[in-house]
Design a protein around this motif. Structure first.
Motif, PDB file in Angstrom:
ATOM      1  N   LYS A 230      12.814  13.848 -27.224  1.00  0.00           N
ATOM      2  CA  LYS A 230      12.731  14.365 -25.872  1.00  0.00           C
ATOM      3  C   LYS A 230      12.480  15.851 -25.976  1.00  0.00           C
ATOM      4  O   LYS A 230      13.218  16.563 -26.632  1.00  0.00           O
ATOM      5  CB  LYS A 230      14.023  14.079 -25.114  1.00  0.00           C
ATOM      6  CG  LYS A 230      13.877  14.304 -23.644  1.00  0.00           C
ATOM      7  CD  LYS A 230      15.071  13.804 -22.913  1.00  0.00           C
ATOM      8  CE  LYS A 230      14.846  14.009 -21.424  1.00  0.00           C
ATOM      9  NZ  LYS A 230      15.969  13.553 -20.664  1.00  0.00           N
TER      10      LYS A 230
ATOM     11  N   HIS B  83      12.895  19.183 -24.855  1.00  0.00           N
ATOM     12  CA  HIS B  83      13.641  20.082 -23.997  1.00  0.00           C
ATOM     13  C   HIS B  83      13.463  21.499 -24.499  1.00  0.00           C
ATOM     14  O   HIS B  83      13.728  21.798 -25.651  1.00  0.00           O
ATOM     15  CB  HIS B  83      15.136  19.749 -23.997  1.00  0.00           C
ATOM     16  CG  HIS B  83      15.489  18.699 -22.996  1.00  0.00           C
ATOM     17  ND1 HIS B  83      15.368  18.902 -21.648  1.00  0.00           N
ATOM     18  CD2 HIS B  83      15.943  17.442 -23.144  1.00  0.00           C
ATOM     19  CE1 HIS B  83      15.753  17.807 -21.009  1.00  0.00           C
ATOM     20  NE2 HIS B  83      16.092  16.910 -21.896  1.00  0.00           N
TER      21      HIS B  83
ATOM     22  N   LYS C  36      20.430  19.342 -15.288  1.00  0.00           N
ATOM     23  CA  LYS C  36      19.880  18.270 -14.442  1.00  0.00           C
ATOM     24  C   LYS C  36      18.804  17.519 -15.224  1.00  0.00           C
ATOM     25  O   LYS C  36      17.964  18.124 -15.878  1.00  0.00           O
ATOM     26  CB  LYS C  36      19.293  18.849 -13.157  1.00  0.00           C
ATOM     27  CG  LYS C  36      20.334  19.403 -12.215  1.00  0.00           C
ATOM     28  CD  LYS C  36      19.668  19.872 -10.945  1.00  0.00           C
ATOM     29  CE  LYS C  36      20.671  20.363  -9.957  1.00  0.00           C
ATOM     30  NZ  LYS C  36      21.212  19.298  -9.119  1.00  0.00           N
ATOM     31  N   GLU C  37      18.823  16.234 -15.119  1.00  0.00           N
ATOM     32  CA  GLU C  37      17.934  15.380 -15.907  1.00  0.00           C
ATOM     33  C   GLU C  37      16.460  15.593 -15.595  1.00  0.00           C
ATOM     34  O   GLU C  37      15.618  15.578 -16.476  1.00  0.00           O
ATOM     35  CB  GLU C  37      18.297  13.913 -15.661  1.00  0.00           C
ATOM     36  CG  GLU C  37      17.506  12.942 -16.479  1.00  0.00           C
ATOM     37  CD  GLU C  37      17.928  11.515 -16.217  1.00  0.00           C
ATOM     38  OE1 GLU C  37      17.040  10.658 -16.180  1.00  0.00           O
ATOM     39  OE2 GLU C  37      19.129  11.268 -16.049  1.00  0.00           O
ATOM     40  N   GLU C  38      16.141  15.817 -14.327  1.00  0.00           N
ATOM     41  CA  GLU C  38      14.739  15.914 -13.927  1.00  0.00           C
ATOM     42  C   GLU C  38      14.098  17.269 -14.222  1.00  0.00           C
ATOM     43  O   GLU C  38      12.893  17.434 -14.098  1.00  0.00           O
ATOM     44  CB  GLU C  38      14.572  15.577 -12.441  1.00  0.00           C
ATOM     45  CG  GLU C  38      15.338  16.471 -11.503  1.00  0.00           C
ATOM     46  CD  GLU C  38      16.740  15.957 -11.179  1.00  0.00           C
ATOM     47  OE1 GLU C  38      17.408  16.592 -10.353  1.00  0.00           O
ATOM     48  OE2 GLU C  38      17.169  14.951 -11.760  1.00  0.00           O
TER      49      GLU C  38
END
Length: 151
Positions: free
Chosen positions: A29, A31, A58-60
């Protein structure tokens, strides 16, 4: 004949070795890490640093940039993939969270990529001690006027 065969083998080796470069990146992922802004006392950025730490959870949201003055907090978020369909809801959510955490600040939130890039430039200026309060306020006023134009 042997030259053609040797040339063909070299091409296969070259193509095979070129395809191995990104093996470890598949499935991770992506990030971005947020950058903390450390400046001298006149331009304190602890509010924006704390806001970035809270928003990035926040995930989004994949990345965030923020800068603050004495009374204002400007935030730009980067949203990826299918979450882009919910930009307005994400902006409202982030803005309401920040207004709850910082009631003394006027909060501006944008998901526009241009705002993100402009805030990134301002963060870099702050990091390099390449700006003062007057220039910071001027730059942020330009960004606020751009945000108002887009709405």
């Amino acid at each position: 004949m042997k030259v053609k065969m040797l040339f063909f083998i070299l091409i296969l080796i070259g193509m095979g070795s070129g395809c191995n470069g990104n093996e470890n990146q598949v499935g991770e992922k992506n990030h971005s890490s947020i950058s903390q802004i450390h400046t001298s006392k006149p331009i304190e950025q602890s509010v924006s640093n704390h806001a970035k730490e809270k928003i990035i959870t926040k995930e989004e949201i994949s990345d965030v940039k923020a800068v603050n003055t004495d009374k204002e907090l400007l935030v730009a978020v980067k949203v990826e993939n299918f979450n882009r369909f919910r930009l307005k809801n994400i902006e409202k959510s982030v803005k309401s969270d920040l207004e709850g955490m910082y009631p003394d600040y006027k909060v501006f939130v944008s998901s526009d990529k241009k705002m993100f890039w402009e805030l990134e430039k301002i963060e870099q200026k702050l990091q390099q001690h390449d700006t003062n309060k007057k220039n910071l306020k001027r730059d942020l006023n330009k960004l606020k006027s751009l945000m108002k134009e887009q709405t």
